[in-house]
Design a protein around this motif. Structure first.
Motif, short mmCIF file in Angstrom:
data_model
loop_
_atom_site.label_atom_id
_atom_site.label_comp_id
_atom_site.label_asym_id
_atom_site.label_seq_id
_atom_site.Cartn_x
_atom_site.Cartn_y
_atom_site.Cartn_z
N ASP A 151 -7.92 34.30 -13.26
CA ASP A 151 -7.76 33.40 -13.42
C ASP A 151 -7.25 33.09 -15.16
N ALA A 152 -6.15 32.45 -15.06
CA ALA A 152 -5.85 31.99 -16.44
C ALA A 152 -5.79 30.56 -16.61
N ASP A 153 -5.86 30.51 -18.04
CA ASP A 153 -5.85 28.94 -18.29
C ASP A 153 -4.58 28.93 -19.07
N VAL A 154 -3.28 28.13 -18.67
CA VAL A 154 -2.09 27.44 -19.15
C VAL A 154 -1.63 25.65 -19.01
N SER A 155 -2.35 25.71 -20.46
CA SER A 155 -2.31 24.21 -20.41
C SER A 155 -1.18 23.56 -21.63
N GLY A 156 -0.91 22.60 -21.86
CA GLY A 156 -0.17 21.84 -22.93
C GLY A 156 0.16 20.35 -22.36
N TYR A 207 12.71 16.92 -27.07
CA TYR A 207 10.68 16.04 -26.66
C TYR A 207 10.54 15.96 -27.90
N GLU A 208 9.34 14.92 -27.37
CA GLU A 208 8.58 14.07 -27.60
C GLU A 208 6.92 14.40 -26.67
N ARG A 209 5.62 14.66 -28.02
CA ARG A 209 5.01 15.60 -27.36
C ARG A 209 4.25 13.84 -26.29
N GLY A 210 3.64 14.03 -25.79
CA GLY A 210 2.91 13.21 -24.88
C GLY A 210 1.42 13.29 -24.26
N ASN A 211 1.42 13.58 -22.71
CA ASN A 211 -0.01 13.90 -22.57
C ASN A 211 -0.77 15.43 -22.67
N LYS A 212 -1.43 14.99 -22.15
CA LYS A 212 -2.03 16.58 -22.15
C LYS A 212 -1.60 17.32 -19.92
N THR A 213 -0.99 18.18 -19.91
CA THR A 213 -1.23 18.87 -18.93
C THR A 213 -2.70 19.31 -17.60
N GLY A 214 -3.70 19.27 -18.58
CA GLY A 214 -4.79 20.45 -17.93
C GLY A 214 -3.66 21.34 -17.68
N ASP A 215 -5.20 22.23 -17.24
CA ASP A 215 -5.11 23.87 -16.80
C ASP A 215 -3.96 23.49 -15.56
N ILE A 216 -2.51 24.53 -15.46
CA ILE A 216 -1.90 24.18 -14.61
C ILE A 216 -1.73 25.53 -13.54
N ALA A 217 -2.28 26.03 -14.36
CA ALA A 217 -2.27 28.11 -13.45
C ALA A 217 -3.69 28.09 -12.67
N GLU A 218 -3.16 27.89 -11.69
CA GLU A 218 -4.58 28.00 -9.94
C GLU A 218 -4.61 29.93 -10.32
N SER A 219 -6.10 29.92 -10.10
CA SER A 219 -6.55 31.36 -10.27
C SER A 219 -5.95 32.30 -8.58
N TYR A 220 -6.44 33.07 -8.43
CA TYR A 220 -5.48 34.11 -7.41
C TYR A 220 -5.87 35.04 -7.44
N ASP A 221 -6.09 36.37 -6.19
CA ASP A 221 -6.82 37.04 -5.75
C ASP A 221 -5.59 37.74 -5.15
N PHE A 222 -5.51 39.05 -4.95
CA PHE A 222 -5.19 39.75 -3.75
C PHE A 222 -5.98 41.44 -4.13
N PHE A 223 -5.21 42.36 -3.47
CA PHE A 223 -5.48 43.30 -2.60
C PHE A 223 -4.03 44.38 -3.15
#
Length: 444
Positions: A53-58, A71-87
């Motif tokens: 579970d990663a929290d990647v936002s900007g 680059y000109e800072r704009g709006n927040k992206t929120g957390d874009i990294a979806e949690s995932y699992d594997f075996f």
């Protein structure tokens, strides 16, 4: 008299290290392609479940002019990294004192990213302020490219999110042969079967005329190989192994939809369809893993892992996307959808301590170099630092349960389009990994 360390008892400690050891690394690296199950003594089997579970936002860029990379800072992206699992699974057995065989399963490469909320990576009905991203020398006309971006690129995908998902599976068969009077050396190798697929959606003003682009790469299975050499000295619980995995070439079926393709093509005198099915060739990267362990005293083990992957050689180049991006003057070869600037280096150091005959604990620290900054907007982190803890309990002399966790501090990175335009800035991000392993080991 020299003190000897009994490998059978120290194995209680070492197995705790690998529960959540190498994941969420540079590029598309996911599992770290661990092969240490094959180096266990006797008959060995393991099943490992890992959850990330990663929290990647900007922030996105408020500059939507494709001709201006500022680059000109704009709006927040929120957390874009979806949690995932594997075996991950592994089985190893000794045929005799010379030959060993093993089968390993893992999910080596992957990605799970989705942008949501009010930012330029989400489609809406706002007018675009820019003209052709991929036709640098074209001059837009009223109702032409500008109008098409609004009418086709945004309205037809309103409310949709930029999203990418990559999945892979790998099965490795290994045959090992021990050499030398004491069987200290081993050479090993075998075939690798790998299956990979991917889905991509580009949405929002951040992608300019590429907004609305969609691709689906169908599953494809192809083959490579693994080869390596190892050395062991059981008296001090020393094991060292150097493992090479080959590149694997895939030729997959792909469907692409690019709403503005025909208009962008017309601006440079080309007839390009808005959707097309075809084939795409991708090559998953080769890699080198170095695994090392040695006993410090009869109850303590030190470990080290080093991994190298040349992500700078990797790219994803969908044919329709590439054709649209070509420009006779500035980009005759077109663009890749995804590529990386740097190779990945990854290091992890650990200590494991046997507290009781059936219980051991471990700790790790790690570093991943990442694959460059700026990097793709579909995975905007530059490596990480990590710290982890693990424990293992032997329910019986053969059966054991391990659990581990790790905290990750991601490196800051800017998200970049294939054109070089910076469209996002991501910093102060983190994540965690937890893993559980069930293992069986019978040492005669």
């Amino acid at each position: 008299m020299r003190t000897t360390f009994h490998l059978k008892t120290l194995a209680v400690a070492v197995a705790t290290i690998s529960v959540a050891s190498i994941t969420h690394a540079a590029g598309l690296d996911r599992s770290g392609q661990d092969v240490t199950a094959f180096f266990q003594d006797g008959t060995y089997a393991e099943a490992v479940y890992t959850y990330i579970d990663a929290d990647v936002s900007g922030y996105d860029s408020s500059n939507n002019n494709p001709f201006d990379n500022t680059y000109e800072r704009g709006n927040k992206t929120g957390d874009i990294a979806e949690s995932y699992d594997f075996f991950r699974y592994g089985v190893k057995a000794d045929i005799n004192d010379t030959f060993s065989v093993g089968i390993l399963y893992d999910e080596p490469f992957g990605a799970a990213v989705e942008y949501k909320g009010d930012n330029n990576f989400v489609a809406n009905n706002n007018p675009a302020d820019s003209a052709a991203e991929f036709a640098d020398d074209a001059v837009p006309t009223p109702g032409g490219l500008d109008g098409a971006i609004v009418g086709i690129g945004e309205a037809s995908t309103a409310g949709e999110n930029t999203k990418v998902e990559v999945r892979s599976e790998s099965v490795t068969a290994i045959l090992g042969m021990k050499l030398g009077e004491k069987k200290n050396f081993q050479i090993y190798g075998g075939p690798v079967a790998q299956r990979i697929q991917a889905d991509t959606k580009l949405r929002g003003l951040a992608y300019g005329p590429a907004t609305g682009y969609t691709s689906r790469i169908s599953p494809d299975q192809d083959y490579g190989y693994i080869a390596g050499v190892s050395y062991s000295k059981p008296e001090i619980a020393l094991k060292a192994a150097l493992t090479y995995r080959s590149e694997i070439d895939h030729k997959s079926q792909i469907f692409e939809s690019y709403p503005l393709a025909s208009i962008i093509g017309a601006s440079t005198g080309r007839d390009i369809p808005t959707s097309r099915s075809g084939t795409i060739e991708t090559t998953t990267p080769k890699s080198v893993n170095f695994d090392f362990q040695t006993g410090i005293n009869p109850t303590t083990l030190a470990t080290a892992k080093v991994r190298w992957v040349p992500w700078s050689d990797f790219s994803i180049t969908p044919p329709l996307y590439n054709e649209v991006s070509k420009n006779p003057v500035s980009r005759p070869d077109g663009l890749n959808l995804v590529d990386y600037d740097d190779d990945q280096w990854q290091v992890e150091l650990g200590l494991a301590k046997r507290l009781a005959p059936a219980l051991a604990v471990s700790g790790t620290v790690g570093w991943d170099s990442g694959a460059g900054d700026p990097t793709t907007s579909l995975g905007p982190i530059e490596g990480y630092y990590s710290a982890g803890l693990g424990a293992k309990y032997n329910v019986t002399p053969e059966w054991a349960v391990s659990a581990g966790g790790k905290y990750l501090w991601f490196g800051d990175a800017q998200g970049r389009l294939p054109t070089g335009k910076i469209v996002g800035d991501f910093d102060d991000n983190n994540g965690y990994i937890v893993g559980v392993k069930l293992s069986y080991q019978d040492v005669k």
